[in-house]
Write a protein that holds these residues in place. Structure first.
Motif, mmCIF file in Angstrom:
data_model
loop_
_atom_site.group_PDB
_atom_site.id
_atom_site.type_symbol
_atom_site.label_atom_id
_atom_site.label_comp_id
_atom_site.label_asym_id
_atom_site.label_seq_id
_atom_site.Cartn_x
_atom_site.Cartn_y
_atom_site.Cartn_z
ATOM 1 N N GLY B 52 0.815 -1.206 0.000
ATOM 2 C CA GLY B 52 0.000 0.000 0.000
ATOM 3 C C GLY B 52 0.852 1.260 0.000
ATOM 4 N N ALA B 53 0.341 2.311 0.665
ATOM 5 C CA ALA B 53 1.039 3.595 0.596
ATOM 6 C C ALA B 53 2.110 3.718 1.669
ATOM 7 N N ASN B 54 3.007 2.715 1.754
ATOM 8 C CA ASN B 54 4.149 2.873 2.654
ATOM 9 C C ASN B 54 5.354 3.283 1.820
ATOM 10 N N TRP B 55 6.418 3.707 2.502
ATOM 11 C CA TRP B 55 7.533 4.279 1.757
ATOM 12 C C TRP B 55 8.195 3.294 0.800
ATOM 13 N N TYR B 56 8.315 2.038 1.259
ATOM 14 C CA TYR B 56 8.960 1.055 0.375
ATOM 15 C C TYR B 56 8.162 0.890 -0.917
ATOM 16 N N ALA B 57 6.872 0.725 -0.745
ATOM 17 C CA ALA B 57 6.031 0.501 -1.913
ATOM 18 C C ALA B 57 5.996 1.747 -2.802
ATOM 19 N N LEU B 58 6.031 2.917 -2.167
ATOM 20 C CA LEU B 58 5.973 4.149 -2.965
ATOM 21 C C LEU B 58 7.263 4.333 -3.775
ATOM 22 N N VAL B 59 8.403 4.052 -3.118
ATOM 23 C CA VAL B 59 9.661 4.146 -3.857
ATOM 24 C C VAL B 59 9.652 3.131 -4.999
ATOM 25 N N GLY B 60 9.179 1.912 -4.672
ATOM 26 C CA GLY B 60 9.079 0.879 -5.710
ATOM 27 C C GLY B 60 8.230 1.356 -6.877
ATOM 28 N N THR B 61 7.083 1.964 -6.571
ATOM 29 C CA THR B 61 6.184 2.452 -7.622
ATOM 30 C C THR B 61 6.880 3.522 -8.467
ATOM 31 N N HIS B 124 -8.461 0.817 -13.262
ATOM 32 C CA HIS B 124 -9.200 -0.262 -12.602
ATOM 33 C C HIS B 124 -8.704 -0.551 -11.196
ATOM 34 N N PHE B 125 -7.394 -0.462 -10.990
ATOM 35 C CA PHE B 125 -6.852 -0.912 -9.697
ATOM 36 C C PHE B 125 -6.123 0.186 -8.924
ATOM 37 N N TRP B 126 -5.073 0.705 -9.531
ATOM 38 C CA TRP B 126 -4.233 1.656 -8.802
ATOM 39 C C TRP B 126 -5.036 2.861 -8.320
ATOM 40 N N ALA B 127 -5.892 3.389 -9.192
ATOM 41 C CA ALA B 127 -6.648 4.603 -8.860
ATOM 42 C C ALA B 127 -7.618 4.363 -7.706
ATOM 43 N N LYS B 128 -7.972 3.067 -7.499
ATOM 44 C CA LYS B 128 -8.928 2.774 -6.431
ATOM 45 C C LYS B 128 -8.225 2.341 -5.157
ATOM 46 N N MET B 129 -6.909 2.070 -5.283
ATOM 47 C CA MET B 129 -6.199 1.541 -4.121
ATOM 48 C C MET B 129 -5.102 2.500 -3.634
ATOM 49 N N GLN B 130 -3.906 2.392 -4.238
ATOM 50 C CA GLN B 130 -2.810 3.206 -3.723
ATOM 51 C C GLN B 130 -3.116 4.703 -3.823
ATOM 52 N N LEU B 131 -3.745 5.096 -4.927
ATOM 53 C CA LEU B 131 -4.025 6.519 -5.127
ATOM 54 C C LEU B 131 -4.945 7.053 -4.034
ATOM 55 N N VAL B 132 -5.972 6.268 -3.688
ATOM 56 C CA VAL B 132 -6.905 6.696 -2.649
ATOM 57 C C VAL B 132 -6.164 6.839 -1.315
ATOM 58 N N GLU B 133 -5.283 5.869 -1.049
ATOM 59 C CA GLU B 133 -4.490 5.941 0.188
ATOM 60 C C GLU B 133 -3.664 7.221 0.218
ATOM 61 N N LEU B 134 -3.082 7.538 -0.930
ATOM 62 C CA LEU B 134 -2.253 8.741 -1.019
ATOM 63 C C LEU B 134 -3.098 9.979 -0.764
ATOM 64 N N GLN B 135 -4.284 9.994 -1.360
ATOM 65 C CA GLN B 135 -5.191 11.144 -1.163
ATOM 66 C C GLN B 135 -5.535 11.286 0.309
ATOM 67 N N HIS B 136 -5.742 10.122 0.922
ATOM 68 C CA HIS B 136 -6.063 10.106 2.342
ATOM 69 C C HIS B 136 -4.918 10.720 3.159
ATOM 70 N N MET B 137 -3.671 10.285 2.788
ATOM 71 C CA MET B 137 -2.497 10.796 3.492
ATOM 72 C C MET B 137 -2.348 12.296 3.287
ATOM 73 N N ALA B 138 -2.775 12.762 2.114
ATOM 74 C CA ALA B 138 -2.644 14.186 1.822
ATOM 75 C C ALA B 138 -3.753 14.981 2.508
ATOM 76 N N GLY B 139 -4.614 14.273 3.220
ATOM 77 C CA GLY B 139 -5.627 14.969 3.994
ATOM 78 C C GLY B 139 -6.974 15.111 3.308
ATOM 79 N N THR B 140 -7.103 14.536 2.096
ATOM 80 C CA THR B 140 -8.386 14.610 1.404
ATOM 81 C C THR B 140 -9.380 13.672 2.104
ATOM 82 N N ASN B 141 -10.612 14.040 2.097
ATOM 83 C CA ASN B 141 -11.622 13.225 2.737
ATOM 84 C C ASN B 141 -12.094 12.135 1.779
#
Ligand code: HEM
Ligand code: SF4
Ligand code: FES
Lengths: 253, 231
Positions: B52-61, B124-141
């Motif tokens: 998910g949206a952890n640093w390892y996975a984000l660097v990997g992405t 189909h996938f990324w926009a519903k998963m990691q991206l949402v997590e990122l939005q969440h981290m950025a403070g979006t509701n």
């Protein structure tokens, strides 16, 4: 000439008055020849009739007419050096074609090989690549005793196979990327495989590739059309060797 | 080294081959991970959580995205240069020798199919998963209850026959791209010789088949599952 041996073909030939002129196909119908006449001789026969009629003869390159000099070219029915494999255009005979067939004859088409006239193209680019490093620059002395420098039969054969490249240009002509890699790799390999050539192998690979790139030949994508059309059956493993030589040389710099 | 990876043909091919093989390596992991979904939805979702949206996975992405971008930019540059080298005058008659693979002459077209698919796949996938997590981290509701439920999105995506067909078409394109790309990459890196020539080619085809087959099985299995459940 026994009459039953006569065959007629239609020759659809690219005519172009000069390098800057616009070219077009001209079809010469019912050119009379025989199955045992060579393709170039058939063009000679056609040219004689053209001269008799007061027309310009078709210009095409040729010299030895025995498959060793690399002067003949021609893109015949979609293949450089015609439909035969492992043979040059001068080694092509009319028995390869059907009686009454229309044969399309085009010049090599590659940006680095501009048309000079009709079917003759300027292959000076290959000479320039060769001059950039396709030699041994130091004095190797006279012929040695064959046993003085042991070379395995395998290596000797491979070097000989690479050395059979006649620099005809069919590789670049066949390549959709206009790449000269088969030619350059054969020239690099024939020397890199042998002791005297090995000494300058790295510098040679760099110099010849730099010249090849400078002259605007394309990037090889390993389609293999070059090796399939090469009249000397130069193998793609030469290209791997060139890549190896070049990359090792660059990483050492 | 004087920038030979930019200004020499063989150096550019080296970049193409390294990025290509890097993408193959990524696809290998991705395929193995998908196979897990066949056996256990929980196990699969655990992997999703882990990636998910952890640093390892984000660097990997980010590294992965860079791999794609470099591969694509070089593909475009090489193809444009090659068209120029070919010249403006085309042959009237062309005939592809038997030994020349169709894929080898259509790598860019196959790549474009893969790229279009990639956009769809990210949607189909990324926009519903990691991206949402990122939005969440950025403070979006946003609703994060589903961001690690990959198994659900697989079932949802492949219940739709249109997606199944699109994914299978893309996988075919990928197979052709790799049937040539794998051995071509080794050849570009200079790792080929007379003895290994046909072996490397065959290894490439077997590898491409296993890879693409692995992806395809998951798509088909979930489609069949959707049919059974619906019935
Ligand atoms: C998952 C995706 C992809 C993988 C695994 C992949 C893999 C590869 C590999 C292994 C090669 C061989 C490299 C070489 O010949 O040295 C290659 C070549 C190529 N790829 Fe890809 N690729 C992918 C996506 C793409 C995309 C999206 C494009 C373009 C939009 C593309 C365009 C090309 C082209 C044009 C070549 C041939 C270039 C050449 O040989 O000089 N690829 N790819
Ligand atoms: S490699 Fe073959 S096709 Fe190319 S120049 Fe040499 S002989 Fe001609
Ligand atoms: S004329 Fe010399 S090789 Fe054909």
């Amino acid at each position: 000439m026994a009459t039953e041996n006569i065959m007629r073909v239609n020759l659809k030939v690219w005519r172009q008055a000069g390098p800057k002129e616009k070219g077009a196909f001209v079809t010469y119908e019912n050119v009379e020849t025989t199955p045992d006449t060579s393709f170039l001789e058939t063009l000679d026969i056609l040219n004689e009739t053209l001269v008799e009629k007061g027309e310009e003869p078709i210009v095409f390159d040729h010299d030895c007419r025995e498959g060793i000099c690399g002067m003949c070219s021609l893109y015949i029915n979609g293949h450089p050096h015609g439909p035969a494999t492992g043979a040059t255009t001068c080694q092509l005979y009319m028995r390869r074609f059907k009686n009454g067939e229309t044969i399309t004859v085009e010049p090599w088409r590659s940006a680095a090989f501009p048309v000079i006239k009709d079917l003759m193209v300027n292959r000076n680019a290959y000479d320039q690549i060769q001059q950039a490093g396709g030699y041994v620059s130091f004095n190797c002395g006279g012929a040695q005793d064959a046993n003085a420098i042991p070379i395995s039969k395998e290596i000797a054969d491979e070097a000989m196979d690479s050395a059979t490249c006649i620099g005809c240009g069919a590789c670049a002509a066949a390549c959709k990327n206009g790449s000269a890699m088969l030619f350059v790799s054969a020239k690099v390999s024939q020397l890199a495989l042998l002791p005297q050539g090995k000494v300058e192998a790295a510098a040679r690979a760099k110099a010849m590739v730099a010249k090849m790139d400078e002259l605007g030949f394309g990037n090889c994508t390993n389609t293999g059309a070059c090796a399939a059309e090469c009249p000397k059956n130069i193998s793609l493993s030469n290209i791997a060797r060139l890549n190896r030589e070049f990359l090792c040389a660059k990483f050492k710099d | 080294m004087n920038l030979f990876i930019l200004n020499s043909s063989i150096g550019r091919k080296l970049v193409m081959s390294i990025t290509g093989l890097f993408l193959v390596l990524f696809l290998t992991f991705h395929m193995c991970m998908n196979i897990v979904a066949l056996f256990s939805a929980e196990a699969y979702n655990m992997i999703c959580e882990f990636l998910g949206a952890n640093w390892y996975a984000l660097v990997g992405t980010a590294v992965l995205a860079a791999g794609f971008i470099i591969h694509i930019i070089y593909a475009l540059v090489l193809t444009i240069q090659n068209r120029k080298a070919r010249g403006n005058d085309r042959y009237e008659v062309t005939s592809r020798p038997k030994s020349v693979e169709w894929a080898s002459q259509n790598m860019l077209a196959l790549g474009v199919v893969i790229l279009s698919f990639l956009a769809l796949h990210l949607y189909h996938f990324w926009a519903k998963m990691q991206l949402v997590e990122l939005q969440h981290m950025a403070g979006t509701n946003v609703d994060t209850s589903m961001v690690t439920n990959g198994a659900y999105y697989i079932q949802q995506t492949f219940s739709n026959p249109v997606n199944v067909v699109l994914y299978l078409i893309a996988l075919c394109a990928l197979w052709f791209h790799l049937s040539h790309g794998f051995w071509s990459a080794l050849q570009s890196m200079g790792l080929d010789n007379k003895t290994w020539f046909n072996r490397v080619k065959n290894i490439g085809i077997v590898y491409a088949t296993i890879l693409v087959g692995g992806f395809a099985i998951v798509v088909i299995a979930f489609f069949i599952k959707s049919l059974c459940c619906a019935a």
